[in-house]
Scaffold this motif. Sequence first.
Motif, PDB file in Angstrom:
ATOM      1  N   LEU A 185       0.590  -0.969   0.399  1.00 33.91           N
ATOM      2  CA  LEU A 185      -0.431   0.181  -0.343  1.00 33.91           C
ATOM      3  C   LEU A 185       0.720   0.938   0.266  1.00 33.91           C
ATOM      4  O   LEU A 185       0.903   2.395  -0.455  1.00 33.91           O
ATOM      5  N   HIS A 186       2.115   1.291   0.414  1.00 30.39           N
ATOM      6  CA  HIS A 186       2.982   2.550   0.753  1.00 30.39           C
ATOM      7  C   HIS A 186       3.680   2.883  -0.175  1.00 30.39           C
ATOM      8  O   HIS A 186       3.661   3.646  -0.129  1.00 30.39           O
ATOM      9  N   LEU A 187       3.978   1.488  -0.839  1.00 29.32           N
ATOM     10  CA  LEU A 187       5.326   1.781  -1.628  1.00 29.32           C
ATOM     11  C   LEU A 187       4.054   2.091  -2.570  1.00 29.32           C
ATOM     12  O   LEU A 187       4.271   3.095  -3.782  1.00 29.32           O
ATOM     13  N   SER A 188       3.625   1.641  -2.737  1.00 27.54           N
ATOM     14  CA  SER A 188       1.992   1.708  -4.521  1.00 27.54           C
ATOM     15  C   SER A 188       1.784   3.040  -4.013  1.00 27.54           C
ATOM     16  O   SER A 188       1.437   4.311  -5.373  1.00 27.54           O
ATOM     17  N   PHE A 189       1.618   3.788  -3.092  1.00 24.47           N
ATOM     18  CA  PHE A 189       1.370   5.039  -2.941  1.00 24.47           C
ATOM     19  C   PHE A 189       2.004   6.573  -2.738  1.00 24.47           C
ATOM     20  O   PHE A 189       1.906   7.377  -3.741  1.00 24.47           O
ATOM     21  N   LEU A 190       3.131   6.152  -2.462  1.00 26.34           N
ATOM     22  CA  LEU A 190       3.979   6.408  -3.080  1.00 26.34           C
ATOM     23  C   LEU A 190       4.376   6.779  -4.189  1.00 26.34           C
ATOM     24  O   LEU A 190       4.620   8.004  -5.173  1.00 26.34           O
ATOM     25  N   LEU A 191       4.864   5.482  -5.513  1.00 28.88           N
ATOM     26  CA  LEU A 191       4.302   5.833  -6.884  1.00 28.88           C
ATOM     27  C   LEU A 191       3.609   6.451  -7.734  1.00 28.88           C
ATOM     28  O   LEU A 191       3.899   7.011  -8.379  1.00 28.88           O
ATOM     29  N   CYS A 192       2.282   5.985  -7.161  1.00 34.77           N
ATOM     30  CA  CYS A 192       0.888   6.673  -7.715  1.00 34.77           C
ATOM     31  C   CYS A 192       1.108   8.769  -7.325  1.00 34.77           C
ATOM     32  O   CYS A 192       0.393   9.163  -8.390  1.00 34.77           O
ATOM     33  N   SER A 193       1.362   9.098  -5.994  1.00 37.76           N
ATOM     34  CA  SER A 193       1.835  10.481  -5.959  1.00 37.76           C
ATOM     35  C   SER A 193       3.718  11.078  -6.963  1.00 37.76           C
ATOM     36  O   SER A 193       2.771  12.523  -7.037  1.00 37.76           O
ATOM     37  N   LEU A 194       4.307   9.868  -7.450  1.00 37.02           N
ATOM     38  CA  LEU A 194       5.088  10.754  -7.303  1.00 37.02           C
ATOM     39  C   LEU A 194       5.170  10.310  -8.954  1.00 37.02           C
ATOM     40  O   LEU A 194       6.643  10.551  -9.224  1.00 37.02           O
TER      41      LEU A 194
END
Length: 519
Positions: free
Chosen positions: A273-282
Amino acid sequence: MWITLSVVTLVWLSKTQAHDFCEDVIYECKQGNVSWTRCYEDRIATCGLRGRFAPNFIRLRVTSSQEAEVSPTLHHRVHIPPSALQRSRGAVSEDEVLLVATVINSTFFQLSPPPGRGRGRAALPVHRQGTILGEAVLAVRAGNHPVTNLSKPVKLTFKHNKQVEDGTCVFWQESWLEDGTGHWSTDGCDTNDTGTEFICSCNHLSFFAVLVNPVLSVGKSNAVTLTYITYIGSALSVFFTINSLIICIFLQRRRPEKAIGVHMQLTGALLCLHLSFLLCSLWEWLLKESEEGWICQGLGLCLHWSLLATFTWMALEGFHLYLLLVRVFNIYVRKYLLKLSLVGWGLPTLTVMVCGIVGVYGKFSLDLRDGNNHNSTVQMCWMSSQFPQRLLVSYITTVAFPCLVILYNSCMLGLVVFKLWEVRRDSGWKKMDKEKGSRLWKDCATVLGLSCVLGLPWGLTSTTYISLTGIYVFTILNSLQGVFMFLWSLALTCKSQSDNNSSVRDPSSQKMMMTSFNN
């Protein structure tokens, strides 16, 4: 002469019975089985006034060759161009037309379910939900003929304060069932927010309102601070969830237990979840513009999948806790972890596969406005803003499902608190004054740890609509959930070592350990 006056008086009284006063027309029309809005529009042209003036009600004859502007209240103003007044006359050659403008309470308008398919290409997109600005609906009627498809629009002004944001001009469209219900539509209306007024430009006359979603204005500095907190917290969660996985693997090898396996699966879902969030945000900084299409769709799918997986495993944590607390004995299930894994990973996978096939994922744009009414747009890979049923999919998978999980796990946490109180009562903790404080702190730490494992901090979403403090608390707790999982893993490690030492000194304690919810 007096006979003539008597006849006129009787005629006027016959037309203005108790139910024919303008103040009572809406109640009379609501009692009928026909369309109450049509009834109201017809009768406000001939209703009588109890006094010389009625509050929030204007009725006068205006010249159709000139512009007309009326203000039924201090917060509402109507500007009608000559073309609209001339069209309202129809084939009548009279130069004057009757203009009526009034304000109605929004509670009289009952919403119906959104229109189904097959009623035109704009049937679904025009349906709007929200809060009516000031609970006021502006009703405008001119002449005896419908006024639609105007080349020069009618302008309606709704005053507001700067704390109201995201306003949308809408009009009331009745249901085709003609049961008195309907929905708010934006068809033919444009919205312009000047900061203190919503100016609605509509190509017809009807019942108008402004739908708003009051959002707490955090300001530019707070928005930047919250963004940094989110990114830093997610980065820390990625680091600590990796360490938590290492700890869980170590514990699983030393003492294979089903609870540790469930913790390991939840930790893995949080990491994704946190990896996906960082990738989707950046993604704007990581990808080239030519590569945005299919990669952004894939990132949105991964983020949605990991979010669903996280909440699913939180629910399974609550289910496992239920088995350990309620069904202490005979809880053996053949291939237990395999069955949980099929649910924990299979349900999110099946959901995102269906969403991916119908084209849900893509670039998501969110319009933000600070306290000075400066607009900015934030983009990330999520559910595409262009997908017509994005709100429906989002409500079901990211609102309704998490709410059910949080509600269920809250009940499980309440059960834990009850069991702890029951154990302390049976063990006579009231007699142990010296140990009472330490036991209380341990119980509080256990409850707080379980709250993070069960995902209860996500229930603080409602506080983000109340105060700025609620936004900060929600952001900090949920961005650092991976850190809390790491602390819980450390607690399990210490508990495991303590139980092993106590079992060496007292073999009977091993039996108690097997029935403890920490296991």
